[in-house]
Design an enzyme around this catalytic site. Structure first.
Site, PDB file in Angstrom:
ATOM      1  N   HIS A  70      58.623  40.719  52.235  1.00  0.00           N
ATOM      2  CA  HIS A  70      58.189  39.441  51.670  1.00  0.00           C
ATOM      3  C   HIS A  70      56.944  38.912  52.377  1.00  0.00           C
ATOM      4  CE1 HIS A  70      58.711  35.928  49.212  1.00  0.00           C
ATOM      5  NE2 HIS A  70      58.791  35.128  50.249  1.00  0.00           N
TER       6      HIS A  70
ATOM      7  N   SER B 106      55.069  32.929  48.194  1.00  0.00           N
ATOM      8  CA  SER B 106      56.451  32.748  47.785  1.00  0.00           C
ATOM      9  C   SER B 106      56.558  31.586  46.785  1.00  0.00           C
ATOM     10  CB  SER B 106      57.338  32.536  49.019  1.00  0.00           C
ATOM     11  OG  SER B 106      58.698  32.645  48.701  1.00  0.00           O
TER      12      SER B 106
ATOM     13  N   ASP C 151      59.713  44.049  48.988  1.00  0.00           N
ATOM     14  CA  ASP C 151      60.099  42.639  49.141  1.00  0.00           C
ATOM     15  C   ASP C 151      61.623  42.516  49.131  1.00  0.00           C
ATOM     16  OD1 ASP C 151      60.526  39.864  48.903  1.00  0.00           O
ATOM     17  OD2 ASP C 151      58.682  39.590  47.766  1.00  0.00           O
TER      18      ASP C 151
END
Length: 797
Positions: free
Chosen positions: A773, A666, A739
């Site tokens: 994610h 991330s 995601d």
């Protein structure tokens, strides 16, 4: 030339070919993935028992591939009227704290159970069970562990929390699929027309828009949202197993009974919907009902909120709920600045209360800064005796928090309890502990005029969790417990008599729970979980502290692989996630503990230890500056921090500084790409689920407050996509194809791959079907670990 390259060509396909199918991780990694983790511990409100909860960690990709609807920020399984990929218990047991005996509960086959929720009296617990085509309500008995299904009831768990215990612990409020709802509406065979959105400057204002995902896209999505959000509120009597409908079916977002059990606070969303924001910003109405489902009072009817400023809040009442210590009194917070943090006003928020019969609201408090936010409480809370109210405010400019205490008797003035940086770990006084009251509402635990505080106890040597009693008259804290220096021991719960349970672990001992009796009684071990991965105890681990050239303190946890021999210099992986701070003092504070029990799971980078790599874990990458301009020097600060980490590990003699990789997930992936684009420190990088072009998040990212149009040079400077021609080392890009994290759309990795390939830079791009994610499917987890290991082997070995 071909002859010279042939050895490499013979090796690379086995490691990095784009062959069809998922790759399995190495057997030693599979064994750790299969090893059970210690169960979670859930203490009953009466303190007599605890639930030991073990979740199934890795669903199959087939599970993830079930049909999923993305509706207004929520992912729905249309077959069940529940969440897509719901939690799944692997095992459940009841632990009797007096006898220390554990009773396993037989879980029916074909049902995926979620996390159990205790009744207020601790006599029962409720679970949601998902089958192939519905969500069911199940009830467990604390005595004996009997588990039974509530018949003829189909829960609607698609949006929001679908159940709540009623006062008395003999009934529940649940959201059910309405009878006669009919089949899911089918999409039209052809579009009914174009999709049109318009903004009129004369009727609006300039407001930054976050990059939400899973939004409504067209009229059919609106129809589906209404279909799946529509729920019938039902009162379930557990003695008779009867379910009585309350009120009419509606787009219910939340329900909560009053502490006296005579009223219900019901929240609804209603049209017009939006294609720009998630359901929590749709028009929203809050009503008070009686137990016949009739509207007694409308608390608020809020319009569509597409205009919430960045770091702002919604206009009108927010955080509406019941005061836990009064029979039926509502409370809420409302902005006095229109929700805009940039507006200059003497007070930003006020706290309101409205007692039954809901005729006249009164003001309880006003705050100079925004209520909640970074406060220790996250808002307002009442002590269980009803004598004190605590509320917190967060100063946006300095990231500062203040907590106030005020007696609830008329005329009392608030007293300042805490006044400190919201980022200061070392001075953190802890978080007030809550107690579940017989009404089912939680209040601040307060015995003899003193709060109970539980904290992480951050120190320069790592966390030493603690338990304190804070006298509300003197504000003096008395330490009840603090973790020792050679273990990590955290408070898991406090019983009604003041005894408490801790979770204790060390680098060589797995987590287990211990009962600390009142007085001077001896500590009693409650659980006896064994080490599921003894081979990992050969991993060496320690906290390392050092400084950046500008004097900012830094740290990482050094992990040496199981087969490491003294004096070796091994290739290494630096894993990090940058954080913003307003001053160097808090930026350099240590977080975490070197005394935790290490058992990596999922896609953890620590699995690279089993492939022989040294890991510099959580290498701190502080970015220090004022909130308004902290990212102006983002690049310079992360490069300096990374360079200092490599230099320190080199000084320790455990790494080969010419064979170091960097990785992150991330925002850590964003950092990784920037380090490769702006420095020549690493041989390769691993960037998972990142965002690399900040012009695609033009209204801010992380804590950045400026828009692209206010700080264009900074947005371009920190976008590694803009420097695809300057990458100094190969990078592995991995991204979940589904995601749902704001800002990290899969196109971010796709475009960076295209930019690197177009500039003839070494790059590998892997997308994982049906993954969000974070990656959870067993096949995806193993493949991700295989990709990471193969990439490091290729470039570091």
């Amino acid at each position: 030339m071909v002859t010279r390259l042939r050895p490499a060509l013979l090796l690379l396909p086995a490691l990095l070919s784009a062959a069809d199918g998922y790759r399995n991780s190495a057997p030693e990694i599979q064994r750790v993935l299969d090893a059970p983790l210690p169960p979670a511990f859930s203490l009953s409100p009466d303190g007599a028992r605890a639930l030991l909860i073990e979740n199934r960690r890795y669903p199959s990709v087939r599970d993830l591939a079930r049909t999923m609807l993305r509706l207004a920020g929520t992912r729905v399984d249309p077959r069940t009227h529940g969440p897509h990929n719901p939690p799944r218990l692997r095992s459940l047991a009841i632990l009797d704290l007096q006898t220390r005996q554990s009773l396993p509960i037989a879980l029916p086959q074909g049902v995926a159970f979620g996390t159990p929720r205790w009744s207020p009296d601790g006599g029962r617990f409720a679970l949601l069970g998902t089958t192939d085509d519905r969500v069911q309500l199940w009830i467990g008995e604390a005595k004996g562990g009997a588990l039974r299904k509530v018949p003829d009831l189909r829960i609607n768990a698609a949006f929001g929390d679908p159940l709540d215990w009623m006062p008395g612990s003999t009934s529940l409020l649940v959201k059910a699929v309405p009878a006669g709802l009919g089949p899911m509406p089918l999409a039209p065979e052809a579009p009914e027309g174009p999709r049109i959105q318009e903004h009129d400057p004369a009727k609006g204002k300039a407001v930054g828009m976050a990059t939400f995902q899973d939004l409504l896209q067209n009229r059919h999505d609106e129809v589906l949202f209404e279909y799946f959000a529509k729920a019938q509120l039902v009162l379930v009597d557990l003695k008779s197993n009867q379910a009585r409908p309350l009120g009419r079916p509606a787009l219910l977002s939340s329900v909560a009974p009053s502490p006296d059990g005579k009223h219900i606070l019901a929240g609804f969303v209603h049209p017009p919907f939006s294609y720009l924001v998630t359901a929590d910003r749709f028009p929203h109405r809050q009503e008070v009902w009686d137990l016949a489902g009739r509207t007694v009072h409308t608390v608020a009817d809020l319009p569509l909120a597409e205009d919430i400023p960045l770091e702002g809040v919604r206009k009108g009442p927010r955080g509406i709920g019941w005061i836990p210590t009064e029979p039926a009194t509502l409370h809420w917070t409302e902005a006095l600045d229109g929700g805009d943090p940039k507006v200059k006003v003497p007070h930003r928020d006020r706290l309101m209360a409205l007692p039954a019969p809901f005729r006249e609201a009164r003001e309880l408090a006003r705050t100079e800064h925004r209520m909640g936010g970074g406060g220790r409480l996250g808002g307002a809370a009442w002590t269980e005796d009803g004598k004190h109210l605590l509320y917190a405010e967060n100063e946006r400019e300095r990231r500062w928090t203040r907590t106030w205490v005020v007696a609830t008797n008329p005329g009392s003035e608030p007293r300042k309890l805490w006044d400190m940086s919201a980022l200061d770990r070392y001075k953190n006084p802890g978080t007030p502990m809550m107690r579940l009251l017989p009404s089912g509402h939680a209040a601040l635990r307060c015995d003899g005029g003193a709060l109970w505080l539980s904290g992480q106890g951050a120190t320069p040597k790592g966390n030493r969790p603690f338990l304190d009693r804070l006298d509300l008259a003197t504000f003096q804290a008395r330490r009840i417990f603090q973790c020792g220096e050679d273990v990590l021991e955290q408070v898991a719960g406090v019983r009604p008599d003041g005894s408490f349970v801790t979770r204790r672990e060390s680098p060589v001992a797995p987590p287990n729970h211990f009962l600390h009796p009142t007085g001077r009684g001896e500590t009693v071990q409650l659980t006896h979980f064994k080490d599921p991965t003894p081979e990992l105890r050969k991993v060496q681990k320690r906290l390392v502290r050092y400084k950046r050239p500008d004097g900012v303190d830094l740290s990482f946890t050094l992990y040496l692989p199981p087969d490491y021999k003294e004096g070796e210099r091994r290739p290494a992986l630096v894993w990090a996630y940058p954080m913003e701070f307003t001053d160097p003092g808090t930026a350099g504070q240590v977080s975490g503990s070197p005394n935790s029990f290490s058992t990596p799971s999922g896609i953890s980078h620590l699995f690279m230890l089993l492939k022989g790599y040294v890991v510099l874990d959580d290498a701190t990458m502080p970015v220090v500056g004022t909130p308004e301009k902290v990212n102006d020097t983002f690049i310079e600060q992360i490069v300096a921090s990374a360079s200092a980490a490599i230099a320190k590990a080199d000084e320790l003699g455990v790494i080969d500084p010419k064979r170091v990789a960097v990785g992150g997930h991330s925002y850590g992936a964003f950092m990784t790409a920037n380090l490769l684009a702006n420095a020549n420190l690493f041989k390769c990088g691993i960037a998972r689920s990142g965002a690399y072009n900040r012009t695609l998040t033009p209204f801010g990212f992380q804590s950045e407050r400026r828009t692209l149009w206010e700080a264009p040079d900074m947005y371009v400077k920190v976008s590694p996509f803009m420097k695809a021609n300057a990458f100094s080392a190969p990078v592995l890009l991995i991204h979940g194809e589904a995601d749902n994290n704001s800002g990290t759309f899969p196109i971010q990795s796709e475009r960076l791959f295209q930019g690197l390939k177009g500039n003839n830079k070494a790059v590998r791009y892997v997308t994982l079907p049906h993954e969000s994610h974070g990656y959870v499917g067993r096949e995806s987890v193993e493949h991700t670990l295989w990709e990471m290991g193969a990439w490091l082997d290729r470039h570091l070995k």
